[in-house]
Design a protein around this motif. Sequence first.
Motif, PDB file in Angstrom:
ATOM      1  N   GLY A  26      40.941  39.188  35.202  1.00 39.29           N
ATOM      2  CA  GLY A  26      42.258  38.850  34.650  1.00 39.29           C
ATOM      3  C   GLY A  26      43.277  39.930  34.923  1.00 39.29           C
ATOM      4  N   SER A  27      42.863  41.182  34.748  1.00 39.84           N
ATOM      5  CA  SER A  27      43.763  42.311  34.982  1.00 39.84           C
ATOM      6  C   SER A  27      44.171  42.400  36.445  1.00 39.84           C
ATOM      7  N   VAL A  28      43.221  42.158  37.337  1.00 36.74           N
ATOM      8  CA  VAL A  28      43.509  42.245  38.772  1.00 36.74           C
ATOM      9  C   VAL A  28      44.406  41.100  39.221  1.00 36.74           C
ATOM     10  N   SER A  34      46.410  39.293  37.588  1.00 35.36           N
ATOM     11  CA  SER A  34      47.759  39.335  37.014  1.00 35.36           C
ATOM     12  C   SER A  34      48.722  40.118  37.896  1.00 35.36           C
ATOM     13  N   GLN A  35      48.177  40.923  38.798  1.00 34.43           N
ATOM     14  CA  GLN A  35      49.018  41.720  39.695  1.00 34.43           C
ATOM     15  C   GLN A  35      49.286  41.017  41.024  1.00 34.43           C
ATOM     16  N   ASP A  46      38.717  50.487  39.227  1.00 34.76           N
ATOM     17  CA  ASP A  46      38.263  51.182  38.022  1.00 34.76           C
ATOM     18  C   ASP A  46      37.290  50.329  37.209  1.00 34.76           C
ATOM     19  N   ARG A  53      36.916  42.587  40.812  1.00 34.08           N
ATOM     20  CA  ARG A  53      37.048  43.676  39.848  1.00 34.08           C
ATOM     21  C   ARG A  53      38.018  44.710  40.409  1.00 34.08           C
ATOM     22  N   GLY A  54      38.645  45.443  39.514  1.00 40.23           N
ATOM     23  CA  GLY A  54      39.508  46.534  39.944  1.00 40.23           C
ATOM     24  C   GLY A  54      38.695  47.721  40.418  1.00 40.23           C
ATOM     25  N   SER A  88      37.946  47.280  36.135  1.00 37.95           N
ATOM     26  CA  SER A  88      38.666  46.346  35.263  1.00 37.95           C
ATOM     27  C   SER A  88      38.382  44.907  35.675  1.00 37.95           C
ATOM     28  N   GLY A  89      38.546  43.985  34.722  1.00 39.23           N
ATOM     29  CA  GLY A  89      38.171  42.595  34.921  1.00 39.23           C
ATOM     30  C   GLY A  89      39.102  41.802  35.815  1.00 39.23           C
TER      31      GLY A  89
END
Length: 239
Positions: free
Chosen positions: A30-32, A34-35, A25, A22-23, A27-28
Amino acid sequence: MAFQPIVDISDGSVFAYEALVRGLDGSGAGSVISQVTPDNRFAFDQLCRRRGVELAAKLGITSRVSINFMPNAVYQPALCLGTTLAAARRHDFPIERIMFEVTEGEQIEDRPHLTNVLNEYKRQGFTTAIDDFGAGHSGLNLLAEFVPDVIKLDMELIRGIDHDRVRQSIVVNCVRLARDLKIRLIAEGIETEAEFLMLKGLGVKLMQGYLLAKPAFEALPQITFPAVAEAAPRRRRAA
């Protein structure tokens, strides 16, 4: 990290907790992910391993903790395990409680490298798992080259299995295959009571999904058994 249990429905115990990235913040994954780039992939992979072990020890996990790893981030398997082993020693967390899952997120171009990584992990005493079995690289060809301790059925095989004869046939034969090879089989992504009942009837004993527990951020969630689970307790707090 967020943690989601893998439950043995035969007795209500927790087989493992999967550590899900998880980020900061919240965040899920996928969001992490992707970076993640080739330049930061190794550092990210090592950080996930260390953080997963640290939090498992902090939360008092007495079953396994399952950590996803990125095969393309592993150059020399024995050397790349240094961070994990150091974290386990520092937090007094037994390495036999650590399970490494091969993720589906990367395209694996060097299959011999992957099997070498998995063999080294098994040799060191870790539990090995192939995630998303039945999708992408995680199929019979990989299984023919390396026999893991655990396979996790791809959730696309689980979705709607209660009314799909083809999926039922595939899963029942995966159960037989796992039994023959002495591999533990996990069904993930279970969301409905109908899916739960069908999988139970097909002989699946280890399950993971929102029906049983949603991931909890840096915490161990309460497990809720469906009302149809006759042999299992209705509610059980995570140990």
